[in-house]
Design a protein around this motif. Structure first.
Motif, short mmCIF file in Angstrom:
data_model
loop_
_atom_site.label_atom_id
_atom_site.label_comp_id
_atom_site.label_asym_id
_atom_site.label_seq_id
_atom_site.Cartn_x
_atom_site.Cartn_y
_atom_site.Cartn_z
N ALA A 105 15.20 8.53 22.30
CA ALA A 105 14.28 8.36 23.43
C ALA A 105 13.52 7.05 23.33
O ALA A 105 13.31 6.35 24.33
N THR A 106 13.11 6.70 22.11
CA THR A 106 12.40 5.43 21.90
C THR A 106 13.30 4.25 22.26
O THR A 106 12.89 3.31 22.96
N ALA A 107 14.56 4.30 21.79
CA ALA A 107 15.51 3.22 22.10
C ALA A 107 15.80 3.17 23.60
O ALA A 107 15.91 2.08 24.18
N GLY A 158 13.85 3.91 26.08
CA GLY A 158 12.74 3.24 26.76
C GLY A 158 12.76 1.74 26.56
O GLY A 158 12.57 0.96 27.50
N ALA A 159 13.02 1.31 25.31
CA ALA A 159 13.02 -0.12 25.01
C ALA A 159 14.14 -0.85 25.75
O ALA A 159 13.94 -1.93 26.32
N LEU A 205 9.59 4.31 30.96
CA LEU A 205 8.67 4.09 29.84
C LEU A 205 7.60 5.18 29.71
O LEU A 205 7.41 5.71 28.61
N MET A 237 9.25 8.41 28.49
CA MET A 237 9.63 8.29 27.09
C MET A 237 8.42 8.43 26.18
O MET A 237 8.49 9.10 25.13
N ALA A 238 7.31 7.82 26.55
CA ALA A 238 6.12 7.87 25.71
C ALA A 238 5.61 9.30 25.56
O ALA A 238 5.29 9.75 24.46
N VAL A 286 8.05 11.40 23.29
CA VAL A 286 7.96 11.13 21.86
C VAL A 286 6.66 11.67 21.27
O VAL A 286 6.65 12.35 20.24
N LEU A 287 5.55 11.40 21.94
CA LEU A 287 4.26 11.80 21.39
C LEU A 287 4.10 13.32 21.33
O LEU A 287 3.61 13.88 20.34
N LEU A 318 14.21 11.93 19.18
CA LEU A 318 13.04 11.06 19.27
C LEU A 318 13.41 9.59 19.08
O LEU A 318 12.89 8.72 19.77
N VAL A 319 14.32 9.32 18.16
CA VAL A 319 14.78 7.93 17.97
C VAL A 319 15.52 7.45 19.22
O VAL A 319 15.31 6.33 19.69
#
Length: 505
Positions: free
Chosen positions: A93-95, A97-98, A183, A186-187, A190-191, A90-91
């Motif tokens: 995937a967030t990175a 996307g950013a 993006l 990724m959203a 994560v959710l 999850l970390v």
């Protein structure tokens, strides 16, 4: 939420509730990485025109992601075993996307290379975690084979979704938009993943050794960089020095793992002939195929004049073949043998690449489509079965590290393939005869030739483009021949090394 840290001693544990929903989240992560890898090739002509990279910079844009991810996969897979595979997924995937935003808005070749490298850092957290979680969620061997087939099929589907979605975006927006499609994926990942994925880790992990991480990263990057430089520019003392330093770092990494009570990577895994054979097959397969994958979009657009969306659709047969093969690969390996399915798949890919040595500017799509379909089917069978072999060869507690080895072979093969086969294409291309007054940039890349032609008289521009396109095709045909030889060698190696290997029933 049931923890996979508990022993799988009951039917309920073997048939974990919600396992297929959890798999749907994991394949989103695979889709994220696959789409990103394919849209880059489609966007390369536009990046080349806008950022004006040199030929060497263009290769770095294409392969620095693989360099970094290859150097960090083992470390990140081991980190997931220690801190939790769900957490690192999850970390990461967030990175991912950013950092995709940074790729989209890069304004110079140097910034683009940096953005791709950072994306490699984030990407290194994703693939080992997905496979490791599959190993811990699916305890039944047949279900696990199907889950791995779906995992691989999604990766193949991503290679189709990427070009099609990317082609549509490139026809309506600027090239940076192809990275922004990461993006929404990724959203959702994560959710939904927060609620559905179980956490799993090694219950007795030991410390995460930073010295081993540094040695692994420096070793991989040093060796691959040296190979890339030798392939691109021939022998040089600086490249040799970097390669020797990289080899020394890898030697130090291996020695350190052998002496640590809880290493990042248990080197005893390689004592298994099946494990080593599967890893070697993956590395050689990707090495032989990567030149075709990287340059095919340029061939379809810049040589045959197809629009981006049309070029994306043209690559669809490879994904269709890989999806179909991946879904039945486990069943085929049980009915026949592991080595028959893997070696047969690799030989089919090798023969298909061999057919591309006859490639011409005017080669019709039925021929290209048939070749791509065979490549997809062969790769789908091979990759799915080797992934199953690798995961089945290790205890659940080491699933992250074993998955990382598998993915390292994949990424290292991609980096070496783009470096070596890409350099063959570039080397042949640069020597094309050009009319007087042709700018030097035209010899750097085919995109540069198209850009240079805009400022020349019509007759001179046409002569330039005809010569440049022919040289590009000649380089691609030669690289395909080398790739075919690599794939046939991989098929022979898999036949011997996977002898007697079977999937669980």
């Amino acid at each position: 939420m049931t923890s996979t840290l508990q022993p799988a001693g009951t039917t309920e544990a073997v048939k974990r509730p919600g396992r297929w929903l959890a798999l749907s989240v994991l394949v989103l992560a695979v889709l994220l990485v696959a789409v990103d890898a394919t849209v880059l090739g489609l966007a390369t002509p536009y990046i080349s025109e806008d950022l004006e990279p040199s030929g060497t910079q263009l290769l770095w844009i294409g392969d620095v992601y693989s360099f970094v991810i290859a150097g960090l996969l083992v470390s990140m897979g081991s980190l997931g075993d220690r801190i939790g595979r769900k957490r690192i997924l999850l970390v990461g995937a967030t990175a991912f996307g950013a950092i995709s935003v940074l790729n989209a808005y890069a304004t110079t070749p140097e910034l683009m290379i940096l953005a791709r490298a950072l994306l490699g850092v984030a990407g290194a957290t994703l693939m080992p975690a997905t496979l490791a979680l599959i190993r811990n969620i699916f305890h039944d061997p047949r279900e696990r084979s199907l889950a791995i087939g779906i995992w691989g099929a999604t990766a193949s589907a991503g290679t189709a979704v990427g070009p099609i979605a990317g082609g549509f975006l490139l026809e309506h927006f600027w090239w940076g938009s192809v990275f922004l499609i990461n993006l929404p994926v990724m959203a959702v990942l994560v959710l939904v993943g927060i609620r559905t994925l179980p956490e799993s880790r090694n219950p007795h992990p030991g410390p995460w050794d930073l010295r081993s991480v540094v040695l692994s990263l420096l070793g991989m990057i040093g060796v691959v960089y040296a190979v890339k430089e030798a392939a691109s520019h021939g022998f040089s003392w600086p490249a040799l020095a970097v390669g020797l330093l990289g080899a020394a770092a890898l030697y130090g990494f291996v020695r350190r793992q052998l002496t640590m009570p809880t290493p990042l990577l248990d080197m005893r895994l390689f004592r298994s002939r099946g494990f080593s054979g599967a890893v070697l097959a993956d590395l050689l397969t990707v090495l032989g195929m990567s030149g075709l994958v990287f340059f095919l979009s340029q061939y379809l657009q810049l040589v045959q004049g197809r629009r981006p969306f049309e070029a994306g659709l043209a690559e669809l047969p490879a994904a269709v073949g890989a999806v179909a093969a991946g879904l039945v690969a486990g069943r085929a390996a049980r009915r026949f043998t592991v080595r028959t399915v893997v070696s047969g798949g690799l030989a089919a890919v090798g023969l298909a690449l061999g057919a591309l040595t006859l490639l011409r500017q005017s080669t019709g799509y039925p021929v290209l489509g048939a070749v791509l379909l065979v490549v997809g089917v062969g790769a789908g069978f091979s990759f799915t079965v080797t992934a199953d072999v690798i995961l089945s060869s290790v205890p659940k507690d080491q699933a992250g590290a074993a998955s990382a080895v598998s993915e390292t072979a994949y990424e290292l093969g991609a980096a070496l393939g783009i470096a070596v086969l890409g350099s063959i294409v570039t080397g042949v291309y640069r020597g094309f005869p050009s009319p007087a007054g042709t700018p030097a940039a035209a010899h750097e890349s085919l995109g540069g030739a198209l850009e240079a032609a805009h400022g020349l008289p019509a007759d001179t521009a046409q002569a330039l483009l005809d010569s440049a396109r022919q040289s590009f095709v000649d380089g691609l045909a030669l690289a395909s021949g080398v790739g075919a030889a690599v794939l046939l060698t991989a098929a022979a190696a898999a036949w011997f090394m996977l002898r007697g290997q079977r999937l669980g029933s």
